[in-house]
Design an enzyme around this catalytic site. Sequence first.
Site, PDB file in Angstrom:
ATOM      1  N   VAL A 187       0.461  -9.149 -35.047  1.00  0.00           N
ATOM      2  CA  VAL A 187       0.171  -9.751 -33.747  1.00  0.00           C
ATOM      3  C   VAL A 187       0.971  -8.992 -32.702  1.00  0.00           C
ATOM      4  O   VAL A 187       1.946  -8.320 -33.018  1.00  0.00           O
ATOM      5  CB  VAL A 187       0.544 -11.253 -33.691  1.00  0.00           C
ATOM      6  CG1 VAL A 187      -0.342 -12.060 -34.624  1.00  0.00           C
ATOM      7  CG2 VAL A 187       2.005 -11.479 -34.015  1.00  0.00           C
ATOM      8  N   SER A 188       0.544  -9.109 -31.455  1.00  0.00           N
ATOM      9  CA  SER A 188       1.229  -8.430 -30.360  1.00  0.00           C
ATOM     10  C   SER A 188       2.497  -9.177 -29.994  1.00  0.00           C
ATOM     11  O   SER A 188       2.479 -10.383 -29.750  1.00  0.00           O
ATOM     12  CB  SER A 188       0.314  -8.327 -29.144  1.00  0.00           C
ATOM     13  OG  SER A 188       1.016  -7.781 -28.043  1.00  0.00           O
ATOM     14  N   LYS A 189       3.602  -8.460 -29.947  1.00  0.00           N
ATOM     15  CA  LYS A 189       4.887  -9.065 -29.600  1.00  0.00           C
ATOM     16  C   LYS A 189       4.899  -9.568 -28.166  1.00  0.00           C
ATOM     17  O   LYS A 189       5.592 -10.520 -27.828  1.00  0.00           O
ATOM     18  CB  LYS A 189       6.000  -8.035 -29.796  1.00  0.00           C
ATOM     19  CG  LYS A 189       7.408  -8.571 -29.600  1.00  0.00           C
ATOM     20  CD  LYS A 189       8.438  -7.488 -29.893  1.00  0.00           C
ATOM     21  CE  LYS A 189       9.853  -8.007 -29.722  1.00  0.00           C
ATOM     22  NZ  LYS A 189      10.858  -6.945 -30.002  1.00  0.00           N
ATOM     23  N   SER A 190       4.099  -8.927 -27.306  1.00  0.00           N
ATOM     24  CA  SER A 190       4.097  -9.266 -25.884  1.00  0.00           C
ATOM     25  C   SER A 190       3.383 -10.590 -25.595  1.00  0.00           C
ATOM     26  O   SER A 190       3.517 -11.143 -24.517  1.00  0.00           O
ATOM     27  CB  SER A 190       3.445  -8.146 -25.076  1.00  0.00           C
ATOM     28  OG  SER A 190       2.087  -7.981 -25.468  1.00  0.00           O
TER      29      SER A 190
END
Length: 203
Positions: free
Chosen positions: A8-11
């Site tokens: 998943v995207s950390k942002s």
Amino acid sequence: MLIGYARVSKSDSSQVLDLQIDALKNAGVDEKNIYSDKISGIKEQRPGLENCLKALRKGDILFVWKLDRLGRNLKHLIATIEELAKNDIGFKVLNGQGVDIDTTTPAGKMIFSIFGALAEFERELIRERTKAGIAAARARGRRGGRKFGLSKAQVRLAEASMKNRDTSVTDLCKELNITRATLYQYISPTGELREHAIKVLEK
């Protein structure tokens, strides 16, 4: 062995790994064999993926929830799956576009071969442009050639290190003073010599 990879995207704090992990477990992957990253897909350094690729062995099958969880782009995706195929490792997509890709079946292999054909077409175009560029440069009196960045000793060190599952790719690159992309030009994630390395050893 069945091995899974999730990302998943950390942002984006709204994204969690639970959905992907549950899907991988439902497909038969043991949770202890699931590797993950919380990082943008465009990032070159993904520790979870690196560890996942190093853990894979002949006869294993890599599962991902969706195709875009694995590759940074189409070129990287195809190169990764082609590397799996060379090492007799299967690949399955569980959801979304690419769900029909299952390299353990004839139909899945055929679908992926279409991706491979497109990638080969792109590589041929790049080769043609490169040759044209070299010819044009030589016509102007310039000479060029590939310079190999690793010595024979460094190639052997990288080979032995990559065959060790406990090796940190990041630390190895720092020790050799090269980028991750350069390392993979010489050595595969499982420690096999690639064309660059073979040419260095033959010099």
